[in-house]
Motif scaffolding. Structure first.
Motif, mmCIF file in Angstrom:
data_model
loop_
_atom_site.group_PDB
_atom_site.id
_atom_site.type_symbol
_atom_site.label_atom_id
_atom_site.label_comp_id
_atom_site.label_asym_id
_atom_site.label_seq_id
_atom_site.Cartn_x
_atom_site.Cartn_y
_atom_site.Cartn_z
ATOM 1 N N GLU A 227 2.033 11.823 -7.921
ATOM 2 C CA GLU A 227 1.845 10.449 -7.461
ATOM 3 C C GLU A 227 1.848 9.433 -8.602
ATOM 4 N N PRO A 228 1.166 9.703 -9.730
ATOM 5 C CA PRO A 228 1.250 8.758 -10.851
ATOM 6 C C PRO A 228 2.675 8.562 -11.364
ATOM 7 N N LYS A 229 3.459 9.645 -11.405
ATOM 8 C CA LYS A 229 4.846 9.541 -11.863
ATOM 9 C C LYS A 229 5.668 8.669 -10.914
ATOM 10 N N PHE A 230 5.510 8.904 -9.612
ATOM 11 C CA PHE A 230 6.249 8.127 -8.626
ATOM 12 C C PHE A 230 5.922 6.648 -8.770
ATOM 13 N N GLU A 231 4.639 6.321 -8.822
ATOM 14 C CA GLU A 231 4.217 4.925 -8.867
ATOM 15 C C GLU A 231 4.592 4.252 -10.192
ATOM 16 N N GLU A 232 4.498 4.981 -11.279
ATOM 17 C CA GLU A 232 4.859 4.411 -12.583
ATOM 18 C C GLU A 232 6.303 3.931 -12.593
ATOM 19 N N ASP B 149 -5.466 -4.130 2.400
ATOM 20 C CA ASP B 149 -5.248 -5.564 2.560
ATOM 21 C C ASP B 149 -3.770 -5.933 2.430
ATOM 22 N N ALA B 150 -2.961 -5.001 1.906
ATOM 23 C CA ALA B 150 -1.524 -5.254 1.810
ATOM 24 C C ALA B 150 -0.930 -5.257 3.217
ATOM 25 N N ALA B 151 0.029 -6.135 3.445
ATOM 26 C CA ALA B 151 0.604 -6.272 4.789
ATOM 27 C C ALA B 151 1.370 -5.029 5.214
ATOM 28 N N TYR B 152 1.967 -4.332 4.228
ATOM 29 C CA TYR B 152 2.815 -3.179 4.545
ATOM 30 C C TYR B 152 2.406 -1.947 3.739
ATOM 31 N N THR B 153 2.734 -0.797 4.278
ATOM 32 C CA THR B 153 2.412 0.483 3.655
ATOM 33 C C THR B 153 3.665 1.344 3.559
ATOM 34 N N LEU B 154 3.850 1.956 2.403
ATOM 35 C CA LEU B 154 4.895 2.960 2.225
ATOM 36 C C LEU B 154 4.255 4.339 2.381
ATOM 37 N N ILE B 155 4.763 5.135 3.282
ATOM 38 C CA ILE B 155 4.274 6.507 3.449
ATOM 39 C C ILE B 155 5.353 7.445 2.920
ATOM 40 N N VAL B 156 5.065 8.102 1.809
ATOM 41 C CA VAL B 156 6.025 8.994 1.161
ATOM 42 C C VAL B 156 5.750 10.423 1.633
ATOM 43 N N ASN C 290 0.853 -1.185 0.000
ATOM 44 C CA ASN C 290 0.000 0.000 0.000
ATOM 45 C C ASN C 290 0.892 1.239 0.000
ATOM 46 N N ILE C 291 0.468 2.303 -0.677
ATOM 47 C CA ILE C 291 1.270 3.524 -0.702
ATOM 48 C C ILE C 291 0.400 4.731 -0.392
ATOM 49 N N GLU C 292 0.920 5.591 0.469
ATOM 50 C CA GLU C 292 0.245 6.828 0.850
ATOM 51 C C GLU C 292 1.239 7.977 0.723
ATOM 52 N N TYR C 293 0.700 9.189 0.605
ATOM 53 C CA TYR C 293 1.539 10.381 0.467
ATOM 54 C C TYR C 293 1.161 11.389 1.539
ATOM 55 N N ASP C 294 2.169 12.022 2.102
ATOM 56 C CA ASP C 294 1.967 12.984 3.188
ATOM 57 C C ASP C 294 2.606 14.315 2.786
ATOM 58 N N TYR C 295 1.758 15.339 2.637
ATOM 59 C CA TYR C 295 2.225 16.676 2.284
ATOM 60 C C TYR C 295 1.944 17.662 3.421
ATOM 61 N N SER C 296 1.846 17.154 4.634
ATOM 62 C CA SER C 296 1.365 17.963 5.756
ATOM 63 C C SER C 296 2.351 19.016 6.242
ATOM 64 N N SER C 297 3.658 18.793 6.015
ATOM 65 C CA SER C 297 4.633 19.743 6.551
ATOM 66 C C SER C 297 5.895 19.754 5.703
ATOM 67 N N LEU D 45 6.649 -6.879 -7.275
ATOM 68 C CA LEU D 45 6.089 -6.022 -6.227
ATOM 69 C C LEU D 45 5.534 -4.741 -6.838
ATOM 70 N N GLN D 46 4.297 -4.414 -6.494
ATOM 71 C CA GLN D 46 3.658 -3.226 -7.021
ATOM 72 C C GLN D 46 3.134 -2.364 -5.880
ATOM 73 N N ALA D 47 3.351 -1.055 -5.989
ATOM 74 C CA ALA D 47 2.806 -0.100 -5.022
ATOM 75 C C ALA D 47 1.462 0.390 -5.548
ATOM 76 N N ILE D 48 0.428 0.241 -4.742
ATOM 77 C CA ILE D 48 -0.931 0.597 -5.155
ATOM 78 C C ILE D 48 -1.593 1.379 -4.029
ATOM 79 N N GLN D 49 -2.226 2.472 -4.365
ATOM 80 C CA GLN D 49 -2.930 3.269 -3.360
ATOM 81 C C GLN D 49 -4.215 2.571 -2.931
#
Length: 204
Positions: free
Chosen positions: A93-98, A117-124, A42-49, A109-113
């Motif tokens: 985000e599309p560029k990063f994932e592509e 259900d994926a065991a792990y998450t990447l937080i960018v 799983n992949i998520e993006y954080d632009y909070s700070s 291995l594929q990163a999908i938003q």
């Protein structure tokens, strides 16, 4: 002629300053080997700070730039600010994932938003953006600093690994990146590619 040569030198220098910092991927802590054998992450993006250029916060940058544009043409700054935010989903985000998914294709291995259900998450996390500029005779690449956390999807406070990428450059060959979003998007593409190459060496 002298002015043109001088401008050309400055252009090359500006590109070189940004690109001279190779987009180094540093594993600050933890172990990424848990991704071995995983089909999706799983992949998520954080632009909070994050800071932008000489501004400590994104909000300061947006307020300043949008006001300048609105003073030149009513509504232009508001349109620009809206596009700045929308570029995240539309371009970054599309560029990063592509490039990430392409780089790890052989590992399967594929990163999908939105894949809880994926065991792990990447937080960018975006930590700093230098937008760069392109005014024709002179230009400077964008570059972005990132922090990437690998966490358990079921318990995101359980950090498995922490990765940093600094000074990841963004710009198009040929100098046709007059739009800020285009330059920044290329940094996200390079970041995705660099992270994939790093993981490819670590995973069996």
């Amino acid at each position: 002629m002298k002015k043109f040569i001088y401008a050309s030198i400055l252009t090359v220098a500006a590109m070189g300053v940004s690109d001279s910092f190779a987009q180094r991927v540093d594993l600050r802590s933890g172990d990424v080997s848990v991704l071995s054998g995983q089909k999706t992450v799983n992949i998520e993006y954080d632009y909070s700070s994050f800071g932008v250029g000489k501004f400590a916060t994104e909000q300061e940058y947006l307020d300043k730039k949008s006001a300048e544009y609105n003073n030149k043409e009513a509504g232009k700054g508001d349109t620009w600010k809206k596009a700045w935010v929308e570029d995240r989903k539309a371009r970054f985000e599309p560029k990063f994932e592509e490039l990430f998914n392409k780089g790890l294709g052989e590992k399967g291995l594929q990163a999908i938003q939105a894949r809880p259900d994926a065991a792990y998450t990447l937080i960018v996390r975006t930590k700093f953006i230098e937008p760069g500029f392109n005014v024709g005779v002179m230009r400077k690449n964008a570059y972005v600093d990132y922090e990437v956390d690998l966490v358990e999807s079921a318990n995101k406070s359980a950090k498995v690994a922490e990765i940093t990428m600094r000074n990841v450059p963004g710009g198009q060959f040929g100098g046709f990146d007059f739009d800020t979003g285009v330059r920044i998007a290329e940094s996200y593409a390079k970041a995705g590619k660099s992270l994939a190459a790093f993981l490819d060496k670590k995973l069996k």
